[in-house]
Design an enzyme around this catalytic site. Structure first.
Site, PDB file in Angstrom:
ATOM      1  N   GLN A  85       0.814  -1.225   0.000  1.00  0.00           N
ATOM      2  CA  GLN A  85       0.000   0.000   0.000  1.00  0.00           C
ATOM      3  C   GLN A  85       0.848   1.275   0.000  1.00  0.00           C
ATOM      4  OE1 GLN A  85      -0.849  -2.342   2.770  1.00  0.00           O
ATOM      5  NE2 GLN A  85      -2.060  -3.428   1.243  1.00  0.00           N
ATOM      6  N   HIS A 169      -4.899 -21.968   1.664  1.00  0.00           N
ATOM      7  CA  HIS A 169      -5.959 -20.986   1.878  1.00  0.00           C
ATOM      8  C   HIS A 169      -7.246 -21.461   1.195  1.00  0.00           C
ATOM      9  CE1 HIS A 169      -3.655 -17.438   3.479  1.00  0.00           C
ATOM     10  NE2 HIS A 169      -2.672 -18.228   3.068  1.00  0.00           N
ATOM     11  N   TYR A 205     -13.323 -10.620   5.822  1.00  0.00           N
ATOM     12  CA  TYR A 205     -11.920 -10.720   5.460  1.00  0.00           C
ATOM     13  C   TYR A 205     -11.624 -12.122   4.943  1.00  0.00           C
ATOM     14  CZ  TYR A 205      -6.998 -11.528   5.682  1.00  0.00           C
ATOM     15  OH  TYR A 205      -5.727 -11.900   5.342  1.00  0.00           O
ATOM     16  N   ASP A 261      -8.492 -16.840  10.632  1.00  0.00           N
ATOM     17  CA  ASP A 261      -8.006 -15.489  10.895  1.00  0.00           C
ATOM     18  C   ASP A 261      -9.187 -14.584  11.218  1.00  0.00           C
ATOM     19  OD1 ASP A 261      -6.710 -13.090  11.024  1.00  0.00           O
ATOM     20  OD2 ASP A 261      -5.891 -13.137   8.991  1.00  0.00           O
ATOM     21  N   HIS A 263      -8.850 -11.450  12.109  1.00  0.00           N
ATOM     22  CA  HIS A 263      -8.395 -10.181  11.551  1.00  0.00           C
ATOM     23  C   HIS A 263      -8.810  -8.996  12.390  1.00  0.00           C
ATOM     24  CE1 HIS A 263      -6.487  -8.168   8.015  1.00  0.00           C
ATOM     25  NE2 HIS A 263      -5.878  -9.339   8.012  1.00  0.00           N
ATOM     26  N   ARG A 334       3.463 -14.268  14.379  1.00  0.00           N
ATOM     27  CA  ARG A 334       3.083 -14.150  12.971  1.00  0.00           C
ATOM     28  C   ARG A 334       3.740 -12.952  12.296  1.00  0.00           C
ATOM     29  NH1 ARG A 334       1.119 -16.335   9.155  1.00  0.00           N
ATOM     30  NH2 ARG A 334      -0.718 -15.072   8.748  1.00  0.00           N
ATOM     31  N   HIS A 363       4.294 -14.341   8.615  1.00  0.00           N
ATOM     32  CA  HIS A 363       3.259 -13.882   7.699  1.00  0.00           C
ATOM     33  C   HIS A 363       3.771 -14.003   6.268  1.00  0.00           C
ATOM     34  CE1 HIS A 363       0.593 -10.413   6.110  1.00  0.00           C
ATOM     35  NE2 HIS A 363      -0.188 -11.436   6.357  1.00  0.00           N
ATOM     36  N   GLU A 390       2.975 -19.963   5.883  1.00  0.00           N
ATOM     37  CA  GLU A 390       1.796 -19.523   5.136  1.00  0.00           C
ATOM     38  C   GLU A 390       2.093 -19.521   3.645  1.00  0.00           C
ATOM     39  OE1 GLU A 390      -1.326 -15.763   4.699  1.00  0.00           O
ATOM     40  OE2 GLU A 390       0.374 -15.624   6.087  1.00  0.00           O
TER      41      GLU A 390
END
Length: 459
Positions: A85, A169, A205, A261, A263, A334, A363, A390
């Site tokens: 971002q 996932h 999420y 998660d 979140h 994480r 992560h 992950e």
């Protein structure tokens, strides 16, 4: 022997000793063959010649890669500095600040380069500086592995396992859809599956929303974005989740490890009740029940539930994660490796965590480049207290840009048995995948999720 003979004998012996010492000193100071001198001193210093950033988005995810070039022809290293971002700000931090600060430094001085970079500005910490530092740090470790002619994990102590167990996932708009996705992962050999499902009528999420496009009604009165797909409420989610896990566990059986998660979007009381309700479904871990701003909540939650807890992907500094580790308030750390400054601090976190029984689950989403995955994989292979990795694969275009991505086989991520972390970046091909256009055509922010009354929620 009389006294005079004894003293004479001692004098002669002392003189002989003195002569021997002089001979040894002369030998020590005598010129040595070049090979001997090289072995004693080590290899000659290699300096940082240049540092540059590469911006690429082979699968429409903004990745920031750092290349550290050295004074030794053909020797360079790759690092990950991805803050998707704020990618352009990280690029500025690398090109305009770290590059002139570090050119000419000895590439072997990884720890000193990290510390001096950290102290190079009066205000420190934060995602921009740490991601920039991470790109340099991981690249320097890559260079060190290449100079040693060893895979990176060898420099960290060598393997304690053959591969890193990954988690798959699975997400969807319905329980059945998530179940079908999880089965596909299990068929590929994954023993761990993260499951996320939409909350009917709300954004969620990690899963597609079921909210209809025109469901907002009075949305025009809401402060900020009026997109109904960005509306979320915690109570329906908390009520739904135990039913979801009852379905998943009954359909998938007891052998698969299930993860979820949260979140960070629920209150302390909701987290306590949710964890108690989920204990019977034997989760591998429940991630991020609270935002980092509410770390103290873990002291209460830990006393109320036995469910394994994972936390840390938004942490920047040791002041955030240290209390959770040393007080044994979490089971998995994480941390996003580039978010804390690279491999150098990550290996310290791993060592600290081992002493307190906390396992690593770094992560590793799509906005961690393959370079970051390879670096954390090296640490996972060498860390006794590794928990889970992950990620499950790299898209085709990403593999073409990042040549030598770690292989995922039967649910394990395997290292490339090459010097360094085993990845080389095709710079010409990377240039063919420029960043997507910025606002308003493409959102450069994480996005804003709000409650029904317009209140912004975290994260």
């Amino acid at each position: 022997m009389n006294r005079r003979d004894l003293l004479g004998s001692i004098a002669l012996g002392g003189g002989a000793t003195l002569l021997a010492s002089k001979d040894a000193l002369a030998e020590a100071l005598a010129p040595k063959p070049a090979a001997y001198a090289q072995a004693v001193r080590g290899t000659g210093p290699v300096k940082i010649r240049d540092i540059k950033t590469i911006l690429t988005a082979p699968n429409r995810i903004r990745l920031v890669v750092v290349k550290v070039e050295t004074t030794e022809p053909g020797l360079f290293g790759w690092g990950c500095a991805t803050f998707t971002q704020r990618a352009l700000v990280v690029q500025t931090a690398v090109d305009q600040y770290l590059r002139p600060f570090l050119i000419g430094r000895n590439v072997d001085e990884i720890e000193d380069i990290w510390q001096s970079s950290y102290m190079s500005s009066y205000w420190r910490n934060g995602g921009v500086l740490f991601n920039a530092m991470s790109g340099v740090d991981i690249a320097l470790w890559d260079i060190k592995g290449k100079r040693a002619g060893m895979p990176l994990y060898q420099l960290l102590g060598g393997k304690v396992r053959h591969g890193a167990d990954c988690y798959y996932h699975s997400s969807g708009a319905s329980f059945t859809e998530v179940e079908e996705s999880a089965r596909r992962g299990m068929e590929q050999g994954f023993r761990h599956v993260r499951v996320q499902v939409s909350t009917p009528g709300y954004a969620s999420y990690g899963a597609r929303s079921t909210a209809p496009a025109a469901a907002a009604g009075a949305a025009n009165e809401v402060v900020g974005p009026t997109n109904p797909r960005a509306i979320w409420e915690p109570a329906p989610y908390v009520r739904m989740l135990p039913k979801f896990f009852e379905h998943m566990r009954s359909k998938l059986g007891d052998e698969v490890e299930l993860l979820h998660d949260v979140h960070e979007r629920i209150t302390l009381n909701q987290a306590v009740n949710l964890c108690k309700a989920l204990e019977q479904y034997r989760l591998f871990f429940l991630e991020d029940p609270f935002p980092p701003e509410d770390n103290d909540h873990f002291r209460i939650l830990r006393q109320q539930t036995s469910i394994p807890l994972a936390m840390g992907e938004l942490f920047n500094t040791q002041q955030e994660f240290l209390p959770l580790i040393k007080e044994r308030l979490i089971d998995f750390i994480r941390i996003h490796i580039s978010q804390i400054g690279g491999l150098s601090p990550a290996r310290k976190v791993a060592a600290l965590s081992e002493y307190f029984g906390v396992r690593t689950a770094w992560h590793g989403p799509g906005d961690a480049s393959p370079v970051a995955h390879a670096a954390q994989l090296a640490l996972e292979l060498a860390s006794y207290n590794f928990g889970v990795h992950e990620g499950s694969s790299f898209p085709k275009e990403t593999q073409e840009v990042f040549v030598g991505c770690p292989e995922v086989k039967n649910g394990y991520m395997l290292a490339q048995e090459k010097p360094g972390h085993g990845i080389e970046v095709d710079e010409k091909l990377a240039a063919k995948f420029p960043f997507p256009p910025g606002p308003p055509n493409f959102d450069y922010s994480w996005g804003t999720t709000r409650r029904s009354d317009g209140t912004v929620i975290r994260p």
